[in-house]
Design a protein around this motif. Structure first.
Motif, PDB file in Angstrom:
ATOM      1  N   ASP A   1      34.803  42.062  41.100  1.00  0.00           N
ATOM      2  CA  ASP A   1      35.797  41.291  40.333  1.00  0.00           C
ATOM      3  C   ASP A   1      35.163  40.069  39.691  1.00  0.00           C
ATOM      4  O   ASP A   1      35.421  39.760  38.525  1.00  0.00           O
ATOM      5  CB  ASP A   1      36.959  40.857  41.231  1.00  0.00           C
ATOM      6  CG  ASP A   1      37.833  42.012  41.667  1.00  0.00           C
ATOM      7  OD1 ASP A   1      37.734  43.107  41.062  1.00  0.00           O
ATOM      8  OD2 ASP A   1      38.615  41.819  42.618  1.00  0.00           O
ATOM      9  N   TYR A   2      34.328  39.382  40.429  1.00  0.00           N
ATOM     10  CA  TYR A   2      33.656  38.190  39.906  1.00  0.00           C
ATOM     11  C   TYR A   2      32.771  38.550  38.715  1.00  0.00           C
ATOM     12  O   TYR A   2      32.802  37.873  37.679  1.00  0.00           O
ATOM     13  CB  TYR A   2      32.833  37.532  41.006  1.00  0.00           C
ATOM     14  CG  TYR A   2      31.973  36.395  40.508  1.00  0.00           C
ATOM     15  CD1 TYR A   2      32.525  35.156  40.221  1.00  0.00           C
ATOM     16  CD2 TYR A   2      30.606  36.577  40.313  1.00  0.00           C
ATOM     17  CE1 TYR A   2      31.741  34.120  39.744  1.00  0.00           C
ATOM     18  CE2 TYR A   2      29.806  35.550  39.845  1.00  0.00           C
ATOM     19  CZ  TYR A   2      30.377  34.325  39.562  1.00  0.00           C
ATOM     20  OH  TYR A   2      29.601  33.305  39.096  1.00  0.00           O
ATOM     21  N   LYS A   3      31.988  39.613  38.860  1.00  0.00           N
ATOM     22  CA  LYS A   3      31.108  40.026  37.763  1.00  0.00           C
ATOM     23  C   LYS A   3      31.917  40.468  36.546  1.00  0.00           C
ATOM     24  O   LYS A   3      31.537  40.178  35.403  1.00  0.00           O
ATOM     25  CB  LYS A   3      30.171  41.138  38.220  1.00  0.00           C
ATOM     26  CG  LYS A   3      29.091  40.639  39.159  1.00  0.00           C
ATOM     27  CD  LYS A   3      28.174  41.754  39.601  1.00  0.00           C
ATOM     28  CE  LYS A   3      27.075  41.223  40.502  1.00  0.00           C
ATOM     29  NZ  LYS A   3      26.175  42.282  40.974  1.00  0.00           N
TER      30      LYS A   3
ATOM     31  N   SER B   1      33.786  39.231  31.077  1.00  0.00           N
ATOM     32  CA  SER B   1      34.867  39.085  30.093  1.00  0.00           C
ATOM     33  C   SER B   1      34.897  37.671  29.523  1.00  0.00           C
ATOM     34  O   SER B   1      35.225  37.495  28.356  1.00  0.00           O
ATOM     35  CB  SER B   1      36.220  39.436  30.719  1.00  0.00           C
ATOM     36  OG  SER B   1      36.580  38.495  31.696  1.00  0.00           O
ATOM     37  N   ARG B   2      34.533  36.644  30.295  1.00  0.00           N
ATOM     38  CA  ARG B   2      34.454  35.281  29.774  1.00  0.00           C
ATOM     39  C   ARG B   2      33.322  35.163  28.767  1.00  0.00           C
ATOM     40  O   ARG B   2      33.445  34.483  27.760  1.00  0.00           O
ATOM     41  CB  ARG B   2      34.255  34.275  30.905  1.00  0.00           C
ATOM     42  CG  ARG B   2      35.571  33.866  31.549  1.00  0.00           C
ATOM     43  CD  ARG B   2      35.348  32.769  32.540  1.00  0.00           C
ATOM     44  NE  ARG B   2      35.158  33.472  33.819  1.00  0.00           N
ATOM     45  CZ  ARG B   2      34.559  32.981  34.880  1.00  0.00           C
ATOM     46  NH1 ARG B   2      34.052  31.773  34.852  1.00  0.00           N
ATOM     47  NH2 ARG B   2      34.456  33.680  35.982  1.00  0.00           N
TER      48      ARG B   2
ATOM     49  N   LYS C   1      35.878  44.638  51.136  1.00  0.00           N
ATOM     50  CA  LYS C   1      36.510  43.487  50.476  1.00  0.00           C
ATOM     51  C   LYS C   1      35.458  42.623  49.787  1.00  0.00           C
ATOM     52  O   LYS C   1      35.667  42.137  48.672  1.00  0.00           O
ATOM     53  CB  LYS C   1      37.295  42.635  51.474  1.00  0.00           C
ATOM     54  CG  LYS C   1      38.544  43.286  51.982  1.00  0.00           C
ATOM     55  CD  LYS C   1      39.571  43.357  50.868  1.00  0.00           C
ATOM     56  CE  LYS C   1      40.890  43.866  51.399  1.00  0.00           C
ATOM     57  NZ  LYS C   1      41.907  43.955  50.377  1.00  0.00           N
ATOM     58  N   PHE C   2      34.328  42.428  50.442  1.00  0.00           N
ATOM     59  CA  PHE C   2      33.253  41.623  49.874  1.00  0.00           C
ATOM     60  C   PHE C   2      32.719  42.263  48.597  1.00  0.00           C
ATOM     61  O   PHE C   2      32.562  41.595  47.573  1.00  0.00           O
ATOM     62  CB  PHE C   2      32.139  41.449  50.908  1.00  0.00           C
ATOM     63  CG  PHE C   2      30.960  40.663  50.413  1.00  0.00           C
ATOM     64  CD1 PHE C   2      31.053  39.294  50.232  1.00  0.00           C
ATOM     65  CD2 PHE C   2      29.762  41.299  50.134  1.00  0.00           C
ATOM     66  CE1 PHE C   2      29.968  38.560  49.778  1.00  0.00           C
ATOM     67  CE2 PHE C   2      28.670  40.575  49.671  1.00  0.00           C
ATOM     68  CZ  PHE C   2      28.776  39.200  49.496  1.00  0.00           C
ATOM     69  N   GLU C   3      32.445  43.567  48.652  1.00  0.00           N
ATOM     70  CA  GLU C   3      31.931  44.266  47.476  1.00  0.00           C
ATOM     71  C   GLU C   3      32.946  44.272  46.335  1.00  0.00           C
ATOM     72  O   GLU C   3      32.574  44.131  45.167  1.00  0.00           O
ATOM     73  CB  GLU C   3      31.514  45.691  47.851  1.00  0.00           C
ATOM     74  CG  GLU C   3      30.264  45.719  48.706  1.00  0.00           C
ATOM     75  CD  GLU C   3      29.918  47.106  49.230  1.00  0.00           C
ATOM     76  OE1 GLU C   3      30.800  48.006  49.194  1.00  0.00           O
ATOM     77  OE2 GLU C   3      28.778  47.276  49.687  1.00  0.00           O
ATOM     78  N   ALA C   4      34.240  44.404  46.661  1.00  0.00           N
ATOM     79  CA  ALA C   4      35.280  44.368  45.629  1.00  0.00           C
ATOM     80  C   ALA C   4      35.351  42.983  44.996  1.00  0.00           C
ATOM     81  O   ALA C   4      35.521  42.862  43.769  1.00  0.00           O
ATOM     82  CB  ALA C   4      36.634  44.752  46.227  1.00  0.00           C
TER      83      ALA C   4
END
Length: 133
Positions: free
Chosen positions: A120-122, A127-128, A113-116
Motif C-alpha cells: 500500500d505504501y509503495k 501514485s503521488r 499485514k506487514f507485506e500488505a
C-alpha cells in the motif's frame, strides 16, 4: 504402551535436523521417572526467550493447561526448557503442538499485514509521484 508409542510418534513429527550434515534433534522430550505424560519438559535447542515467552503465552491460553513455564539453561547456551502440566486426560504434547500451530498462524498474520502495508505504501508513493508530473 500404545499411548507411549502415539506420543513418541507425535514428538518425532516435531523434531528437525540441524545444518552441516550433523543430525541433531532440535527438540527433546524429558520426563522424570514415575511421572505421567501430563507433565513434560520439552528442551528446544537453538532457541531463546523470543520463542520461549511467545510459546508459553500461546500455550497458557489453553484452559486445559495448569502450568506452563520456561527457563534458559545458561546465557551462553541457546536452548530453553519448556515445562507443561495439563489437567485431566490431555497429554502435554497436545497443547505444545497447538501452541506452536497458533504461534505460526499469528506470525503469518503479522507477516501478511506487514507485506500488505508495504505494498500500500509503495502504491501510494507511486501514485503521488505520477500526480506531480
Amino acid at each position: 504402551m500404545e499411548e507411549d508409542q502415539e506420543l513418541e510418534r507425535k514428538i518425532s513429527g516435531l523434531k528437525t535436523s540441524m545444518a552441516e550434515g550433523e543430525r541433531k534433534t532440535a527438540l527433546e522430550m524429558v520426563q522424570a521417572a514415575g511421572t505421567d505424560r501430563h507433565c513434560v519438559t520439552f528442551v528446544l535447542h537453538e532457541e531463546d526467550h523470543t520463542l520461549g515467552n511467545s510459546l508459553r503465552y500461546m500455550i497458557m491460553k489453553n484452559p486445559e493447561v495448569e502450568f506452563c513455564g520456561y527457563t534458559t539453561t545458561h546465557p551462553s547456551e541457546s536452548k530453553i526448557n519448556l515445562r507443561i502440566q495439563t489437567r485431566g486426560a490431555l497429554p502435554a504434547v497436545e497443547p505444545f503442538q497447538r501452541g506452536l500451530n497458533e504461534l505460526m498462524n499469528v506470525c503469518q498474520h503479522v507477516l501478511d499485514k506487514f507485506e500488505a502495508s508495504i505494498k500500500d505504501y509503495k502504491d501510494q508513493k507511486a501514485s503521488r509521484n505520477e500526480s506531480t508530473f
